[in-house]
Write a protein that holds these residues in place. Sequence first.
Motif, PDB file in Angstrom:
ATOM      1  N   TYR A   1      -3.555  -5.080  -7.361  1.00  0.00           N
ATOM      2  CA  TYR A   1      -2.966  -4.147  -8.326  1.00  0.00           C
ATOM      3  C   TYR A   1      -2.816  -4.765  -9.715  1.00  0.00           C
ATOM      4  O   TYR A   1      -2.266  -4.135 -10.622  1.00  0.00           O
TER       5      TYR A   1
ATOM      6  N   LEU B   1       3.017   3.091  -9.614  1.00  0.00           N
ATOM      7  CA  LEU B   1       2.058   3.124 -10.721  1.00  0.00           C
ATOM      8  C   LEU B   1       2.093   4.469 -11.440  1.00  0.00           C
ATOM      9  O   LEU B   1       1.985   4.532 -12.671  1.00  0.00           O
ATOM     10  N   HIS B   2       2.283   5.534 -10.681  1.00  0.00           N
ATOM     11  CA  HIS B   2       2.405   6.862 -11.294  1.00  0.00           C
ATOM     12  C   HIS B   2       3.609   6.917 -12.236  1.00  0.00           C
ATOM     13  O   HIS B   2       3.511   7.429 -13.359  1.00  0.00           O
TER      14      HIS B   2
ATOM     15  N   LYS C   1       3.051   4.919 -15.454  1.00  0.00           N
ATOM     16  CA  LYS C   1       2.081   5.518 -16.379  1.00  0.00           C
ATOM     17  C   LYS C   1       2.650   6.695 -17.165  1.00  0.00           C
ATOM     18  O   LYS C   1       2.016   7.182 -18.098  1.00  0.00           O
TER      19      LYS C   1
ATOM     20  N   GLU D   1      -4.955  -2.934 -12.744  1.00  0.00           N
ATOM     21  CA  GLU D   1      -4.437  -1.592 -13.038  1.00  0.00           C
ATOM     22  C   GLU D   1      -3.062  -1.691 -13.697  1.00  0.00           C
ATOM     23  O   GLU D   1      -2.745  -0.927 -14.617  1.00  0.00           O
ATOM     24  N   SER D   2      -2.255  -2.624 -13.223  1.00  0.00           N
ATOM     25  CA  SER D   2      -0.936  -2.820 -13.832  1.00  0.00           C
ATOM     26  C   SER D   2      -1.063  -3.335 -15.258  1.00  0.00           C
ATOM     27  O   SER D   2      -0.274  -2.976 -16.144  1.00  0.00           O
TER      28      SER D   2
ATOM     29  N   PRO E   1       0.812  -1.231   0.000  1.00  0.00           N
ATOM     30  CA  PRO E   1       0.000   0.000   0.000  1.00  0.00           C
ATOM     31  C   PRO E   1       0.841   1.275   0.000  1.00  0.00           C
ATOM     32  O   PRO E   1       0.404   2.299  -0.535  1.00  0.00           O
TER      33      PRO E   1
ATOM     34  N   MET F   1       3.031   1.190  -3.875  1.00  0.00           N
ATOM     35  CA  MET F   1       2.392   1.081  -5.187  1.00  0.00           C
ATOM     36  C   MET F   1       1.943   2.411  -5.799  1.00  0.00           C
ATOM     37  O   MET F   1       2.098   2.599  -7.013  1.00  0.00           O
ATOM     38  N   PRO F   2       1.378   3.354  -5.051  1.00  0.00           N
ATOM     39  CA  PRO F   2       0.912   4.596  -5.712  1.00  0.00           C
ATOM     40  C   PRO F   2       2.004   5.319  -6.500  1.00  0.00           C
ATOM     41  O   PRO F   2       1.806   5.616  -7.690  1.00  0.00           O
ATOM     42  N   PRO F   3       3.187   5.608  -5.907  1.00  0.00           N
ATOM     43  CA  PRO F   3       4.207   6.274  -6.720  1.00  0.00           C
ATOM     44  C   PRO F   3       4.753   5.383  -7.836  1.00  0.00           C
ATOM     45  O   PRO F   3       5.146   5.875  -8.895  1.00  0.00           O
TER      46      PRO F   3
END
Length: 871
Positions: A693, A626-627, A630, A696-697, A619, A622-624
Amino acid sequence: MSVSPELAAVINDLQSADNDVRSRAEKLLNENYIVSNPDEVLLGLAQTSAGAPQEHTRSFALVLLRRLAFQHINAADPTREIWADGVRHETRNAVSSTLLNQLVSEPVPSVRNKLADTLSELAKDTVFRGQRWEELSQALLQCAARPEAQLRESAWRVWSGVSVLLADIEIESLKQLFTKGLEDEDNSVRLAALKALSSIFIDSDKKLRIQLSPLLHPALEVLPPLAAAAAVQPLRSALLTLTTLASSQPSLFEPHLPSLIPFCTTVAQNAAVFPFEVRQPALELLLSVAEGCQAACRRQAKFVEAFVQVCLEWITQRQQGTEWEETDDLDDVPEEEEPSQVGEEYIDRLSMALGGKTILPPAFHLIPNMISSPEWTHRLAGLMAIAAIGEGSYKVLTHELEKVIALVQPTFADPHPRVRYGACHAIGQLCTDFADSLQDAFYDQILRSLGTLLQDPVPRVQAHAAAALVNFFDSPPEIEAFEPYLDELLQRLLTLLTGSQKRYVQEQAITTIATVADAAEGKFGKYYSAVMPILLNVLGTNLTPDFRLMKGKAMECATLISIAVGRETFLPDAARLAELLAAIQREVTEPDDPQISYLIAAWARIAGALGEQFAPYLPAVMPPLLHAAKQKPDLTFAEGDEVDTDAYPDDLEWLKIADQNVGIQTSALEDKCTAVETLVVYANELKEHFAPYALESLEIALPSLKFYFHDGVREAAAHLIPQLSEIAKNTDQLSEEIADTTLGKVVEAIADEADSAYLGTLVATFFKLVSLFGVPNVKPALAQAFIKAVEAQLQEIAEKRKMRVAKHGKAANGDFDVEDLDEVLEEEAGEDQALDEISAAIKVLDPSSGLLMGIGSIKEMSVGPEWQDEE
């Protein structure tokens, strides 16, 4: 019709130095005039360019006309442009007529050049749309015959921008036209004609190139008078034009090498007359020919000898100041003199083009004398040349490494620090270029020499010795060979880390320790308790922003050590390291913070070390991640044939895409690649724990198959997709729609792929997905699309092989040089891998397919085996 006062006022305000005035004018132009009356705008600009009394206003009107003419009517529809689709036919005729009249009457050269460029762009669009512009063609022929040199130059300038207009002229008349232009009494006319000739050679078909090839002689004859007159800028322009042509059509120059070689090398060596901005393109022209006509240039013994001599002379030109030794920040040190950088680059490129058999004899006729010279700049140049020449001369130099090491070895004790630095550079580069043999044979000499220089009194030398150790340990010999040296090396590296007053030395020490740990693996456990606390202390200390890079390197080092020593040794520090990384991640607020990419890679290594025990950290990480995964490339566009790289950030890589110079930020590409590769690690290590994830990945991975800016991103995406699909299937997230979409995107990528090696990877991805989903679950339409895609790819590979056999095969008596064998073998190996993967996939879908027999036939069309005995 004259320009309305209202539009004239807008055009005037657009040139204002007042930002507010200019902004209001731009808004009025775009939102009112362009939308409601584009005819008035384009015609008004043409009339302004022809009639305004001020030179700058005429020039501005032409630039704005060219920009607006090709502006999209609607941003949502890039196929419709104002010039072709947004104004009336009568307006286009009126604008064209006005510009053609101005071509004859415009008195100012700079404005006339912009006018010629505008006409060229409009003509290109006309031709692109399948139309003819007879009035322009006739006007240009008339201008080319006029007594005024400026009109002759303008005609050739337009032709150089849209050479297809020349293709309509009867061939003998065209030859006469070019001969007259190339022999014109005016330099500007000759140069413009030369550019036009280059353009038509590049843009035309083979038949026309053959017919026009005799014109290259008068084209090259443009050069000597310019050199004799020391006409710096015209000579530079001519050389650059010919270099562009040589890069595209090098074989045209082959018959002219006997005269071109002495001319270019004489100019390149003549520093008394010509500045470097002329001497460099003189040598670049020869190099472009050599890279395209290797066999012909190898036969020119004088060419290689003269070229190497010039390069070595340039490499000796070095900065003499004290900044090199005293600096606290390597970014603040002035770059080396341009000739030395170019000399290293060119001798490297020539080595890559012609190979060791050709370049080593003249190079090593000169290098030993340079290394024994009393001048430190010559000794350093000899070492830098060895570093530059190795990769391209690999085959031959492999058998001479003992002599090379004997040549370099004494320079580790040279009295001048720049030479000791050069010794580190040379040995480090050799460790990279000859990684499969150098370290195994000479580890003792290398490790003792570099270990000694870790204690050098000059910090720059210390850091470079540590950097060379990275090259050594990137491809180390057996652990048993280098283990006896570890105690001393680690002790000295830790001394640099904890005791140096130079931050760049500390940063390099950390990087080197990380590389040593990676090579030593479990043997590094002996040093774990001495190293890890220091790294944790670096990560936990509140340092100024200047130390962010050091923290990033500490993350890299600590996590590489965690993998090297294993989970059992690392586990007691795992929670502490993860807490420190999480704290740093929370503090990162700036998008260009160098710690970001290090954090992503560090978390991936911790995941590799901890396996499924890493799941609780997802948790946070993963946010940074995935950013970053992308991110789309930030593109910079530059006009003109050449890009002034000094005017743009250093980390832009320039590519030519659809006749445009496109700059891409390489650091952003690397960050994206690291992020997608990290997703591969997480999916592989965490399996079902990564399920939240997975989808989304997958949305990131599928379009990344066609991310043509970076091969690493595409490779990682191809490996990631089957992993994510399996996780989704095992956690009941894989719907029929997702499965179909995934297969469809992979098939689409297969159909569009031009690189045979990556094609094999894509087909392997398809095969894994089919095996995972089950053949009965593959829709017939998707199976047919795959068969259609690979059938087209098989035809493409077969055509490539036919051409290769025709060019290089023994039966065809091809002009094939043994130095080219590696490239041929590499191409065929990539194709063979693709063919094997295609065969495996077809057998699963349709075991009786006739394509399987065709694959066998294609594999037999191979050049490599014919020449294996020549190696």
